[in-house]
Design a protein around this motif. Structure first.
Motif: not given
Length: 333
Positions: A74-87
């Motif tokens: 899973q995405y482990a970074g801090s970019d919330i927008i990127k996280k909510n696209i990747i998931e």
């Protein structure tokens, strides 16, 4: 009034056509997906909202999601927008053979039109026939109305119960149907921060009456709001209302442009619990009809809340000099 619904699943078809060959995907395949008419429309309508107006930005994130799926990470970074696209992209890749059935399930819920009834509760009467255009995608943990189009992420919608999904769609439909009501009055020029802020407060606050109670958890769950902040705003809303009054006073009465009202409201999505609390207070103390009368009119929303707040607290929420300045801005002097 007759409301018809048009479903467009091109975004789902295009996603499946590319990722059905998983795990044999390359950057060219991702570029091909984001170059389809369906995804070009999505990026054009929605990308600017989250600072991703360029196709190449989406290509990079989708390809990152693909690489993470190969490693079962899973995405482990801090970019919330990127996280909510990747998931949702990773979820969709793993469920590629079920995407049509998941989409059909959401379509069946939409066809019941329960969300329309919920939205209409908080709108003035509409006297025309309307066609609602629903577009289904894999793009982000989100749903939105842009350019007279409803955009829904199937992965996000699939996480919700039918009640929650209807509440979410009622919120978006409230935005959608406002375009069919001739309610807007042009404010004075030169007060963009103030007018955009108060428009957003009214726009989201009343729409949140359709869905806030069942979906308030999503702000912290998906990282849009700091943990614990939502309940603090709801419990101590008077503190945040007072902060808003003070910022408006500094901006309008003291003529100090170093404060940013919109930034205050949008940071941590404060606009949602604060706007909801204001709308709920108007309905509770003045009635549903008075709240409906505020739709599309930020000045009425502030003024009626001021009255309701005084009934509840025996004092006004906003200073008289702030209200006087707002009346000038909205041409009601």
């Amino acid at each position: 009034m007759n409301i018809s619904i048009n479903h467009n699943i091109d975004g789902i078809k295009d996603f499946i056509e590319v990722f059905i060959t998983y795990p044999h995907i390359n950057e060219t395949d991702i570029e091909r997906l984001l170059s389809t008419k369906s995804y070009e429309k999505l990026i054009s309508l929605f990308g600017k909202n989250i600072g991703l107006a360029k196709k190449t930005q989406w290509e990079e994130i989708f390809y990152d999601a693909y690489k993470l799926s190969l490693e079962d990470k899973q995405y482990a970074g801090s970019d919330i927008i990127k996280k909510n696209i990747i998931e949702p992209v990773i979820w969709a890749i793993k469920n590629i053979n079920k995407l049509y059935s998941y989409t059909e399930k959401i379509e069946r819920i939409v066809e019941k039109k329960e969300f329309i009834r919920k939205a209409l509760k908080y709108l003035p009467p509409i006297n025309c026939d309307i066609e609602i255009k629903f577009n289904y995608y894999i793009f982000m943990n989100n749903a939105a109305v842009e350019g007279n189009q409803v955009l829904i992420d199937i992965g996000f919608a699939n996480q919700l119960s039918e009640v929650q999904l209807n509440d979410l769609l009622a919120h978006e439909m409230h935005h959608y149907l406002k375009d069919y009501i001739n309610i807007y009055k042009q404010p004075q020029n030169g007060y963009n921060d103030v007018t955009l802020s108060l428009f957003t407060l009214e726009n989201e606050g009343i729409a949140d009456m359709c869905n806030f109670e069942s979906l308030k958890y999503i702000y912290e769950k998906f990282g849009w709001m700091e943990k614990g902040l939502l309940m603090d705003i709801l419990i101590n809303s008077n503190k945040y209302i007072n902060q808003l009054n003070n910022i408006l006073k500094i901006k309008l009465v003291e003529n100090n442009n170093h404060v940013n009202i919109y930034e205050f409201l949008m940071q941590n999505q404060i606009v949602h619990p604060l706007g909801y609390k204001m709308a709920r207070t108007i309905e509770e103390y003045l009635g549903l009809d008075e709240l409906r009368d505020c739709v599309g009119n930020p000045l009425k929303f502030i003024s009626k809340f001021n009255t309701a707040f005084e009934m509840e607290n025996s004092k006004k929420a906003f200073d008289d000099e702030v209200i006087e300045k707002l009346c000038f801005i909205y041409n009601n002097r």
